[in-house]
Scaffold this motif. Structure first.
Motif, PDB file in Angstrom:
ATOM      1  N   GLU A  83      53.875  41.670  90.874  1.00 39.28           N
ATOM      2  CA  GLU A  83      53.677  42.387  92.135  1.00 39.28           C
ATOM      3  C   GLU A  83      53.757  43.881  91.828  1.00 39.28           C
ATOM      4  O   GLU A  83      54.651  44.305  91.091  1.00 39.28           O
ATOM      5  CB  GLU A  83      54.784  42.037  93.134  1.00 39.28           C
ATOM      6  N   THR A  84      52.833  44.664  92.386  1.00 35.05           N
ATOM      7  CA  THR A  84      52.854  46.090  92.088  1.00 35.05           C
ATOM      8  C   THR A  84      52.391  46.937  93.259  1.00 35.05           C
ATOM      9  O   THR A  84      51.543  46.512  94.049  1.00 35.05           O
ATOM     10  CB  THR A  84      52.001  46.417  90.843  1.00 35.05           C
ATOM     11  N   SER A  85      52.973  48.096  93.348  1.00 30.36           N
ATOM     12  CA  SER A  85      52.493  49.180  94.198  1.00 30.36           C
ATOM     13  C   SER A  85      52.495  50.418  93.310  1.00 30.36           C
ATOM     14  O   SER A  85      53.541  50.834  92.814  1.00 30.36           O
ATOM     15  CB  SER A  85      53.390  49.410  95.419  1.00 30.36           C
ATOM     16  N   LEU A  86      51.314  50.943  93.054  1.00 35.37           N
ATOM     17  CA  LEU A  86      51.169  52.133  92.228  1.00 35.37           C
ATOM     18  C   LEU A  86      50.881  53.301  93.160  1.00 35.37           C
ATOM     19  O   LEU A  86      49.831  53.352  93.806  1.00 35.37           O
ATOM     20  CB  LEU A  86      50.037  51.944  91.212  1.00 35.37           C
ATOM     21  N   VAL A  87      51.846  54.212  93.235  1.00 32.77           N
ATOM     22  CA  VAL A  87      51.797  55.292  94.220  1.00 32.77           C
ATOM     23  C   VAL A  87      52.386  56.555  93.600  1.00 32.77           C
ATOM     24  O   VAL A  87      53.449  56.502  92.974  1.00 32.77           O
ATOM     25  CB  VAL A  87      52.645  54.917  95.467  1.00 32.77           C
ATOM     26  N   ASN A  88      51.726  57.688  93.789  1.00 31.14           N
ATOM     27  CA  ASN A  88      52.317  58.953  93.358  1.00 31.14           C
ATOM     28  C   ASN A  88      53.511  59.249  94.248  1.00 31.14           C
ATOM     29  O   ASN A  88      53.414  59.134  95.473  1.00 31.14           O
ATOM     30  CB  ASN A  88      51.305  60.091  93.448  1.00 31.14           C
ATOM     31  N   PRO A  89      54.647  59.635  93.670  1.00 34.06           N
ATOM     32  CA  PRO A  89      55.832  59.906  94.486  1.00 34.06           C
ATOM     33  C   PRO A  89      55.654  61.165  95.337  1.00 34.06           C
ATOM     34  O   PRO A  89      55.128  62.166  94.871  1.00 34.06           O
ATOM     35  CB  PRO A  89      56.940  60.094  93.457  1.00 34.06           C
ATOM     36  N   THR A  90      56.073  61.067  96.588  1.00 30.30           N
ATOM     37  CA  THR A  90      56.063  62.237  97.473  1.00 30.30           C
ATOM     38  C   THR A  90      57.476  62.747  97.701  1.00 30.30           C
ATOM     39  O   THR A  90      57.671  63.888  98.076  1.00 30.30           O
ATOM     40  CB  THR A  90      55.403  61.894  98.824  1.00 30.30           C
ATOM     41  N   THR A  91      58.460  61.878  97.481  1.00 32.70           N
ATOM     42  CA  THR A  91      59.876  62.238  97.521  1.00 32.70           C
ATOM     43  C   THR A  91      60.572  61.466  96.402  1.00 32.70           C
ATOM     44  O   THR A  91      60.011  60.503  95.873  1.00 32.70           O
ATOM     45  CB  THR A  91      60.531  61.871  98.874  1.00 32.70           C
ATOM     46  N   THR A  98      56.965  47.871  90.192  1.00 27.84           N
ATOM     47  CA  THR A  98      56.307  46.652  89.730  1.00 27.84           C
ATOM     48  C   THR A  98      57.381  45.641  89.350  1.00 27.84           C
ATOM     49  O   THR A  98      58.453  46.015  88.869  1.00 27.84           O
ATOM     50  CB  THR A  98      55.404  46.958  88.520  1.00 27.84           C
ATOM     51  N   ASP A  99      57.087  44.362  89.576  1.00 27.13           N
ATOM     52  CA  ASP A  99      58.038  43.312  89.205  1.00 27.13           C
ATOM     53  C   ASP A  99      57.310  42.015  88.926  1.00 27.13           C
ATOM     54  O   ASP A  99      56.134  41.862  89.239  1.00 27.13           O
ATOM     55  CB  ASP A  99      59.087  43.113  90.298  1.00 27.13           C
ATOM     56  N   LEU A 100      58.038  41.091  88.334  1.00 29.05           N
ATOM     57  CA  LEU A 100      57.585  39.714  88.105  1.00 29.05           C
ATOM     58  C   LEU A 100      58.256  38.847  89.159  1.00 29.05           C
ATOM     59  O   LEU A 100      59.417  39.082  89.501  1.00 29.05           O
ATOM     60  CB  LEU A 100      58.013  39.254  86.711  1.00 29.05           C
ATOM     61  N   SER A 101      57.544  37.836  89.664  1.00 31.74           N
ATOM     62  CA  SER A 101      58.144  36.985  90.688  1.00 31.74           C
ATOM     63  C   SER A 101      57.960  35.507  90.401  1.00 31.74           C
ATOM     64  O   SER A 101      56.855  35.038  90.125  1.00 31.74           O
ATOM     65  CB  SER A 101      57.564  37.309  92.067  1.00 31.74           C
ATOM     66  N   VAL A 146      60.846  47.436  88.366  1.00 30.62           N
ATOM     67  CA  VAL A 146      60.713  48.527  87.408  1.00 30.62           C
ATOM     68  C   VAL A 146      59.944  49.640  88.105  1.00 30.62           C
ATOM     69  O   VAL A 146      58.788  49.456  88.493  1.00 30.62           O
ATOM     70  CB  VAL A 146      59.979  48.072  86.129  1.00 30.62           C
ATOM     71  N   SER A 147      60.606  50.777  88.269  1.00 29.34           N
ATOM     72  CA  SER A 147      59.971  51.879  88.996  1.00 29.34           C
ATOM     73  C   SER A 147      59.406  52.915  88.040  1.00 29.34           C
ATOM     74  O   SER A 147      59.773  52.972  86.862  1.00 29.34           O
ATOM     75  CB  SER A 147      60.964  52.537  89.954  1.00 29.34           C
ATOM     76  N   CYS A 148      58.517  53.732  88.578  1.00 28.89           N
ATOM     77  CA  CYS A 148      57.923  54.834  87.828  1.00 28.89           C
ATOM     78  C   CYS A 148      57.716  55.981  88.797  1.00 28.89           C
ATOM     79  O   CYS A 148      57.065  55.796  89.827  1.00 28.89           O
ATOM     80  CB  CYS A 148      56.601  54.411  87.194  1.00 28.89           C
ATOM     81  N   ALA A 153      50.341  57.044  87.315  1.00 33.70           N
ATOM     82  CA  ALA A 153      50.761  56.051  86.316  1.00 33.70           C
ATOM     83  C   ALA A 153      49.822  54.847  86.374  1.00 33.70           C
ATOM     84  O   ALA A 153      49.336  54.460  87.434  1.00 33.70           O
ATOM     85  CB  ALA A 153      52.192  55.618  86.573  1.00 33.70           C
ATOM     86  N   ASN A 154      49.576  54.271  85.213  1.00 32.82           N
ATOM     87  CA  ASN A 154      48.707  53.100  85.087  1.00 32.82           C
ATOM     88  C   ASN A 154      49.555  51.903  84.653  1.00 32.82           C
ATOM     89  O   ASN A 154      50.698  52.069  84.240  1.00 32.82           O
ATOM     90  CB  ASN A 154      47.609  53.380  84.063  1.00 32.82           C
ATOM     91  N   LEU A 155      48.958  50.712  84.732  1.00 31.94           N
ATOM     92  CA  LEU A 155      49.696  49.492  84.425  1.00 31.94           C
ATOM     93  C   LEU A 155      48.882  48.602  83.494  1.00 31.94           C
ATOM     94  O   LEU A 155      47.716  48.306  83.777  1.00 31.94           O
ATOM     95  CB  LEU A 155      49.999  48.738  85.725  1.00 31.94           C
TER      96      LEU A 155
END
Length: 161
Positions: A83-91, A98-101, A146-148, A153-155
């Motif tokens: 599962e992933t959400s790739l987003v540039n941080p705003t705060t 991203t994680d495994l489920s 696992v955060s970034c 960022a790419n995966l």
């Protein structure tokens, strides 16, 4: 009131376009399938975004799942999902995650792993069996995320490595 010439207005417009282009958010998800079977899938809201080729999102990629389809259900049921959400941080703390489920109806299917690149290089996780402690087994297992916090960022996702 001062009027700008056409060439001055054009130069300002080009400069603004360059600033926007430099700030554009993109994220790429790549797949490596070493299993010799199955089809890598990347899905978002039930829509297939990739069947194994690299996928680039022009903007955030939120609430996507990836898995190796080896007889899984339409949303990865009976398989290990990423599962992933790739987003540039705003705060602080609002970037990619991203994680495994293995939360039912998901179950171990093949060794799967992921790692960030082009930002947070080396951060990732692998799951090699149904008892791995790097995957969600129940909703409260948030320590496996696992955060970034890097822009763009790419995966990289690998199966059977």
């Amino acid at each position: 009131m001062m009027l700008l010439s056409f060439s001055s207005r054009l130069a300002i417009l080009i400069a603004c376009a360059v600033v926007v282009a430099v700030r554009a958010e993109t994220h790429t998800v790549t797949f490596t399938n070493k299993c010799g079977r199955g089809t890598p899938l990347l899905k978002q809201n039930g829509v297939t975004l990739s069947t194994g080729g690299a996928f680039t999102s022009n903007g955030p990629l939120k609430a996507a799942i990836a898995y190796l389809d080896v007889g899984c259900g339409a949303n990865g049921e009976n398989c290990l999902i990423i599962e992933t959400s790739l987003v540039n941080p705003t705060t602080a703390g609002s970037g990619s995650s991203t994680d495994l489920s293995l939360i039912p109806p998901h179950a171990f299917s093949v060794t799967s792993g992921f790692g960030y690149f082009n930002g947070c290089d080396g951060a990732g996780a692998d799951c090699t069996d149904g008892g791995c402690n790097t995957a969600f087994h129940q909703p409260g297992d948030t320590n496996v995320q696992v955060s970034c916090q890097a822009d763009n960022a790419n995966l990289a996702i690998t199966f059977c490595d």
